[in-house]
Design a protein around this motif. Structure first.
Motif, PDB file in Angstrom:
ATOM      1  N   UNK A 149       0.830  -1.209   0.000  1.00 36.64           N
ATOM      2  CA  UNK A 149       0.000   0.000   0.000  1.00 36.64           C
ATOM      3  C   UNK A 149       0.861   1.255   0.000  1.00 36.64           C
ATOM      4  N   UNK A 174       6.273  -2.164  10.331  1.00 38.64           N
ATOM      5  CA  UNK A 174       4.888  -2.422   9.949  1.00 38.64           C
ATOM      6  C   UNK A 174       4.612  -3.928   9.946  1.00 38.64           C
ATOM      7  N   UNK A 205       4.116  -4.986  13.387  1.00 40.82           N
ATOM      8  CA  UNK A 205       2.826  -4.547  13.955  1.00 40.82           C
ATOM      9  C   UNK A 205       1.690  -5.418  13.447  1.00 40.82           C
ATOM     10  N   UNK A 243      -5.394 -13.261   7.156  1.00 40.35           N
ATOM     11  CA  UNK A 243      -4.868 -12.415   8.230  1.00 40.35           C
ATOM     12  C   UNK A 243      -3.523 -12.922   8.736  1.00 40.35           C
ATOM     13  N   UNK A 291      -1.601  -5.990   2.988  1.00 39.08           N
ATOM     14  CA  UNK A 291      -2.594  -5.075   3.561  1.00 39.08           C
ATOM     15  C   UNK A 291      -2.330  -4.941   5.051  1.00 39.08           C
ATOM     16  N   UNK A 292      -2.829  -3.863   5.661  1.00 38.19           N
ATOM     17  CA  UNK A 292      -2.688  -3.762   7.112  1.00 38.19           C
ATOM     18  C   UNK A 292      -3.435  -4.912   7.785  1.00 38.19           C
ATOM     19  N   UNK A 315      -6.122  -6.700   9.594  1.00 41.06           N
ATOM     20  CA  UNK A 315      -7.529  -6.309   9.574  1.00 41.06           C
ATOM     21  C   UNK A 315      -8.201  -6.616  10.908  1.00 41.06           C
ATOM     22  N   UNK A 316      -9.015  -5.684  11.355  1.00 44.03           N
ATOM     23  CA  UNK A 316      -9.821  -5.944  12.547  1.00 44.03           C
ATOM     24  C   UNK A 316     -11.275  -5.653  12.244  1.00 44.03           C
ATOM     25  N   UNK A 357      -1.741   5.230   3.150  1.00 44.00           N
ATOM     26  CA  UNK A 357      -2.149   5.679   1.818  1.00 44.00           C
ATOM     27  C   UNK A 357      -2.446   4.449   0.970  1.00 44.00           C
ATOM     28  N   UNK A 369      -8.666   0.895   7.974  1.00 41.78           N
ATOM     29  CA  UNK A 369      -9.823   0.170   7.465  1.00 41.78           C
ATOM     30  C   UNK A 369     -10.715   1.111   6.658  1.00 41.78           C
ATOM     31  N   UNK A 401     -13.981 -11.542   7.827  1.00 42.92           N
ATOM     32  CA  UNK A 401     -12.803 -12.328   8.203  1.00 42.92           C
ATOM     33  C   UNK A 401     -13.151 -13.777   8.485  1.00 42.92           C
ATOM     34  N   UNK A 433      -9.361 -19.089   6.334  1.00 43.33           N
ATOM     35  CA  UNK A 433      -9.136 -17.935   5.476  1.00 43.33           C
ATOM     36  C   UNK A 433     -10.110 -18.027   4.316  1.00 43.33           C
TER      37      UNK A 433
END
Lengths: 80, 287, 748, 158
Positions: A6, A43, A46, A58, A74-75, A77-78, C172, C333, C450, C597
């Protein structure tokens, strides 16, 4: 194989949004990225998710990635 | 804390007068228990007046009604005669809280809680109702608007409490209405409110009027100029505009989490107009 | 063993609407929620909370409280360690302030006493000396370089210089050439929006009963969306081994994401440890509002370019989210979800997380997405109005589909957006006439969904009935849908299956009930566990018959010869197999443990009709229709319930719900009186329309349905109100004063 | 603090308890009599989860003192079913999936029963306004309204 990251991570990849790593699974993708681009390490530590051909993973180190897979970082996810 | 339930007015007065600490009267408890829960009020004595004769009855008197201080909203709403005579008083009272709260809340309690936004109060003021107060010096009758003196403060002396509220007899072609504004359809405190009580002549001209507004000043206000704007009219557009303007002019509200000064000032006029039209139709007037 | 697979699966149990197994308990008042249990010798725990938005704790003197008869323990942050892990430290610091109070209501001390009255009296005896600090509760104010700093040293490497230290992270996302895209547009609209923080508003306040023995073993009963998570966090905070802490999830009275973390549980355990007695803690509603986890408050700019015929050429959003006094990733998110419903050549989102003196954000249904999509869908609606285009046609024209490169990176697989749009277009609601002062709003919505870690044990009882044990609290009927999937896979009637939720010692780790994961992931694990049991039953019957395992099949609750060639054997029922299980190798059970998943993303679209009173600014919702892709609706009643419930929460958010902070930084409305959730008379019927576009990642095609439904109402309502008034609304909630102010500002 | 002794009828059975003067009926029912079907959602009369009837009148038990119910008849969710036979409203809530988390359900059932006693054939609007003091955060009220309507119809036919 190619991994998309990203936008805000491009600061740590010399501006590149698509990176090349040698990997057969999720874990190897992460290890490869962290090795090539140490700036991504905080990152990754984290937490990150991985979209593999459109599906979000995930965790799952051993999720298989193929050379033609679409891999997107991707970050983590929560949800609620 | 002590809890007492006297069986006579005299005993209640004695308990209240003799308490050295903080004493509170309990009728419906829908304000008192909330204040106790939050720690806002920590009474040393609570006097439950519901066992005293007359507190839970509605009695015809001099063409009007004497309503015991512990009559609940649900009970009054089931009294067809009061509803027919004073629909605005009952609808104001019945707007307090939920169905559950209606099972307990009282007009006297709403009055003595002295919130500027109490839903029962504007209609009572517009009705020219009176409260009977018992105290160490005996009984006295006072007008409704004399009871609250500011937010949370009332004029009753130590040992005094309201035993009943009296709704007077009324001439033919009279009725009343109450409207409040709340953000939801139920369960909120009024952001602004208005009660209008009208008597019409045979031709539908307003011959007498009382208008009261709530939640726009430290206490519920009787707005004389608003009444004057209606008397002698058939609620034409000009009269309604003058009514709204008079109510807005009488407003002196605050900004808080429920509304702004600007909003309350405007909406109280809108509500007064709408309430006047309802009261007019109820009194037999035709637009 | 062969599984007979048919082309289009004909379900027998899945898709029906059987009564839920916990229904009777819940309608007779017997179901036990967080506050409903007691223990002999139990104490009551209460918490002392900060009256200040931001202050240094100079000293705490608990001696007078400790001396009060009936007080058995008093604790402060000094009774806990300082965790190294930053996320854990944040959770602990949110439970009990360390050094500084960071928001109104922040816990500073706790007592355990023999009665609530004594506990309350003890709180008054605790002397806390504060040194007040400047505070900031507004997200935009908090970003300014000279803003009061809520916490120092938390800034990620991603943040550019020039901001306050309150800005802790930046992200971003997106692709394509924005400049070129905007150059192609016939009309560009750029607007700024704000949304207030809201609360999940579950009716059951947090409650727990903790009991720790002198040997360090502890039991914890609590209402939570995830008791394994509670175990992990509490054992870490208290320095225990996980095995020594048994956590049992009570029935849960609503969560919506708000019960995915801990608030009082570590405090109750610490009080129990110190007092040597069981300690029960129940939050008051005031505490729930002041000191649990509301949503982020947001401020957003959106810029979108469109051609005259309705094609979006470029889109951009800047999101500023504050999740309170601790870092949070919710803006990520939001930034990913913002443009998910669109197929765009050029799109970019930028997000900043900002610290403010508010409680730490917790998840709330699709966390981060409603706020971002609200802003985007508002601008799309305004473009449609200005260009004279039908808002639904424009969504269709730009809709993301299979093969679309999503705005957040991956390429979409099978998704249901187009199906929901087509269903909305065909629905009578879309073409129904409107009266004066009425408006119709439309919005799309999206959530990722999820899977996650899940354990299921499926026991075949000796009478042939089935017991399923899983580890996810049932928050809205999931026991029924899990039983349905077990029954479906086994080919037995629904009534033969009972699903229970195990405590942390009776089955392995399961992730929190969140992310719309339970029906998907627990369902998947249940199906696999059933297959495991089936395989064992087939194997045993094959042995009895003396034939190959490959020569038998499982069908409708029976083991049968796979073909006439296999031999002539009378099929054996699950009851017959179970009855002789001791003789054939012992009890029969199926297991499945997985990190599931492949949860499919979920789209929904909503249509809202409103009438606005132009004199008072009051909004009445006249009609509401929800269209959502469920993949496969296992129990349609509860799928509809998720769609209706999410819509109702979104309507509340759009119209009235908000955290209101005063100048003093204190929360003005910590109660259901002035935090105005919708009541029954506020809402019309909410019509649900379920679409079923199977998720390729689940054996039955299931997608999560719990979260998407809260996303569209914000913009659907705002667009409806804006159209009714002829004035564009740009802030939520649209309370009546806000509406009248917007009208008078626009001079309409 | 002087404790109060109270005798009342609860769900048709005689009951006695001792409570402190400031204890609410809700506290008494839950903590002294074990009737935990009565829920506390707010303690301030805003959510209706603690709804019970006192002498047939629907009230929030959090807004009644324990000492006030001497001699009163109190009805709670625990008294709604007839032994193992569910009340039609209870059955209708299960059949209509009118509960998700279920914590507001006891209060809503008690409130709905009080409504149907007063008005056996309520309109949708009447149901919604009667139940406005019972917050439900899960369902959006849709299936609750339907369940009350279905039960009312069934009870009228019975």
């Amino acid at each position: 194989m190619k991994v998309k990251i990203w936008g805000s991570l491009r600061r740590f990849t010399d501006g590149r949004g698509e990176l090349e790593v040698e990997a057969k699974n999720f874990k190897q993708v992460l290890d490869g990225l962290a090795e090539q681009y140490p700036g991504l390490k905080p990152q990754i530590e984290r937490g990150v998710s991985l979209a593999l051909d459109g599906r979000i993973y995930r965790e799952s180190w051993f999720a298989e990635v193929r050379p033609d897979s679409e891999v997107v970082l991707m970050p983590y996810m929560t949800g609620g | 804390m002590r809890y007492e339930k006297p069986e006579s007015t005299a005993e209640a007065v004695r308990l209240l007068a003799n308490e050295a600490g903080l004493a509170r009267v309990l009728a419906g408890g829908t304000d008192l228990l909330v204040q106790m829960k939050s720690g806002m009020v920590e009474p040393d004595l609570v006097v439950d007046i519901k066992q005293i004769a007359g507190m839970r009855t509605v009695t015809p008197e001099a063409g009007g009604f004497r309503i015991g201080a512990a009559v609940s909203g649900a009970e009054l709403g089931e009294n067809a005669e009061v509803v027919a005579q004073w629909p605005g008083v009952v609808e104001g009272f019945n707007l307090i809280g939920s169905t559950q709260v209606q099972g307990r809340c009282t007009m006297a309690g709403n009055l003595c809680n002295a919130s500027p936004a109490g839903d029962a109060v504007p209609s009572l003021v517009a009705a020219n109702a009176t409260a009977r107060v018992a105290g160490p010096n005996g009984e006295r009758d006072v007008t409704i608007e004399q009871i609250p003196v500011g937010p949370g403060r009332i004029s009753l002396a130590k040992g005094e409490f309201i035993t009943s509220i009296f709704l007077p007899a009324r001439p033919a072609r009279s009725s009343d209405a109450y409207l409040r504004f709340i953000p939801r359809t139920e369960m909120d405190i009024a952001v602004a409110s208005a009660a209008v009580n009208l008597t019409l002549g045979e031709d539908g001209t307003v011959t007498a009027a009382r208008v009261a507004v709530g939640a726009v000043a430290p206490t519920v206000r009787l707005v004389e100029p608003a009444a004057q704007a209606l008397i002698g009219t058939k609620l034409d557009e000009d009269a309604l505009a003058a009514l709204a303007a008079a109510c807005s002019a009488a407003a002196n509200p605050i900004n808080d989490k429920r509304g702004t000064i600007e909003y309350r000032t405007h909406v109280v006029g809108v509500l007064a107009k709408r309430a006047a039209l309802i009261a007019y139709e109820r009194a037999g007037g035709r637009k | 063993m062969n599984m007979r697979v048919k082309g289009e699966r004909a379900f027998k149990v899945v898709g029906t609407r059987p009564p839920r197994p916990d229904g009777v308990d819940k309608v007779i008042g017997r179901a036990l929620y967080g506050a409903d249990v007691s223990a002999p010798g139990m104490l009551t725990g209460h918490i002392l909370r900060s009256p200040h938005a931001h202050a240094e704790i100079v000293s705490i003197d608990t001696s007078a409280a400790e001396a009060l008869p009936g007080v058995k323990a008093v604790i402060t942050s000094g009774d806990f360690g300082v965790p190294e892990d930053s996320a854990l430290r944040d959770v602990q610091d949110h439970c009990m302030a360390r050094g500084k109070v960071l928001y109104d209501g922040h816990a500073v001390a706790a007592v355990a006493a023999t009665s609530p009255a004594v506990a309350k009296a003890a709180l008054k005896l605790i002397k806390v000396e504060y040194r007040k600090l400047p505070h900031v509760t507004d997200v935009d104010e908090a970003m300014k370089p000279d803003a009061p700093v809520v916490q120092s040293g938390l800034v990620h490497e991603t943040v550019a210089p020039g901001f306050s230290e309150n800005v802790t992270s930046y992200c971003e996302f997106g692709h394509g050439d924005l400049e070129a895209g905007f150059a192609k547009a016939d009309r560009i609209i750029e607007r700024s929006f704000t949304t207030a923080a809201t609360h999940q508003g579950y009716i059951e306040p947090h409650a727990c009963l903790a009991s720790m023995n002198a040997d360090g073993k502890a039991d914890l009963w609590c209402c939570t969306q995830g008791h394994y998570h509670v175990r992990a966090v509490c054992s870490a905070i208290l320095g225990m081994e996980a095995s020594q802490l048994k956590v049992t999830a009570s029935e849960i009275g609503g969560g919506f994401g708000g019960k995915t973390t801990v608030f009082i549980e570590p405090v109750a355990l610490a009080l129990s440890r110190k007092s040597g007695r069981p300690v029960k803690m129940v939050m008051s509603r005031d505490e729930v509002f002041r000191a649990t986890g509301p949503t982020v408050a947001t401020s957003t700019d959106v810029k979108i370019g469109m051609t005259k015929d309705g094609r979006i050429t470029a889109a951009e959003a800047r999101l500023r989210y504050s999740g309170g006094a601790f870092p949070c990733g919710t803006v990520e998110m939001g930034a990913q979800a913002a443009f998910a419903p669109y197929d765009l050549d050029a799109v970019r989102t930028y997000g900043w997380n900002v610290l403010t003196n508010r409680p730490k954000e917790a998840s709330y249904r699709a966390p981060g997405a409603p706020q971002a999509i609200y802003a985007v869908e508002s601008v799309v609606d305004e473009l449609c109005l200005e260009l004279g285009l039908d808002p639904l046609d424009v969504r269709v024209k730009n809709a993301a589909q299979k093969g679309t490169l999503s705005s957040y990176g991956p390429t979409f697989d099978d998704i249901g957006l187009m199906a929901t749009l087509e269903a909305a277009k065909a629905h009578p609601h879309w073409s129904a006439p409107l009266g004066p002062n009425q408006g119709r709003g439309f919005s799309a919505g999206f959530w990722f969904n999820f899977g996650g870690n899940t354990c299921v044990t499926l026991n075949i009882n000796t009478d042939g009935t089935v017991s399923v044990t899983e580890g996810n609290p049932d928050i809205g009927g999931s026991r029924a849908s899990i039983s349905q999937m077990a029954a479906e896979e086994l080919g037995v009637p629904y009534e033969k299956v009972r699903t229970v939720i195990g405590d942390t010692t009776s089955i392995g780790h399961s992730d929190i009930t969140d992310g719309s994961r339970v029906t998907f992931a627990v369902g998947l694990a249940t199906i696999k566990a059933a297959r495991d049991a089936i395989q064992k039953m087939c194997s045993r019957v094959a042995q009895i018959w003396g034939i190959d395992e490959e020569a038998v099949v499982w069908e409708d609750g029976y083991v049968k010869p796979a073909s006439p060639n296999a031999g002539d054997f009378k099929p054996m029922s699950i009851e017959e197999i179970a009855a002789i299980s001791f003789q054939t190798g012992g009890p029969i059970a199926g297991h499945h443990e997985v990190n599931a998943e492949g949860a499919g993303v979920s789209f929904g679209v909503h249509i809202a009709d409103v009438e606005v009173d132009p004199e008072t600014g009051a909004t009445k919702v006249l009609r509401y229709t929800v269209f959502q892709d469920a993949g496969k609706a296992v129990h349609p009643d509860y799928v509809e319930g998720q769609m209706q419930g999410g819509a109702a929460q979104g309507i509340g958010w759009a119209l009235n719900e908000e955290y209101i902070y005063g100048e003093d930084g204190r929360l003005q409305n910590p109660g259901f009186l002035d935090y105005r959730v919708p009541v029954a008379s506020d809402l019309p019927r909410i019509e649900p329309v379920i679409l079923e576009i199977p998720n390729p990642g689940h054996p039955y095609g299931v997608r999560g349905v719990g979260e998407t439904s809260i996303v569209p109402p914000l913009a659907a309502l705002s667009n409806a109100v804006s159209r009714a008034l002829g004035v564009r609304m740009t802030r939520l909630p649209m309370s009546p004063p806000t509406i009248l102010k917007a009208v008078s500002a626009a001079g309409v | 603090m002087k404790s109060i002794h109270v005798a009342a009828t609860i769900n048709g059975d005689p009951a006695e308890f001792v409570c402190e003067p400031q204890e609410t009926l809700l506290d008494v029912l839950r903590n002294r009599l074990g009737l935990t079907g009565v829920k506390e959602g707010c303690g301030t009369g805003d959510c209706g989860a603690c709804s019970v009837t006192v002498n047939g009148r629907l009230v929030c038990s959090c807004l009644v003192l324990g000492g006030e119910v001497q001699g009163a008849e109190i009805g709670t969710i625990e008294g709604m079913a007839d032994a193992d036979r569910l009340h039609p409203l209870q059955q209708s809530f299960i059949d209509n999936a009118a509960l998700q988390c279920g914590v507001c359900t006891p209060g809503i059932l008690v409130a709905a029963e009080a409504l149907l006693k007063k008005n056996p054939d309520p309109t949708e609007t009447e149901i919604r306004y009667w139940l406005a003091g019972n917050l439900c955060r899960c369902t959006g009220y849709d299936k609750i309204v339907q369940a009350v309507q279905d039960a009312a119809q069934q009870m009228r036919g019975a």
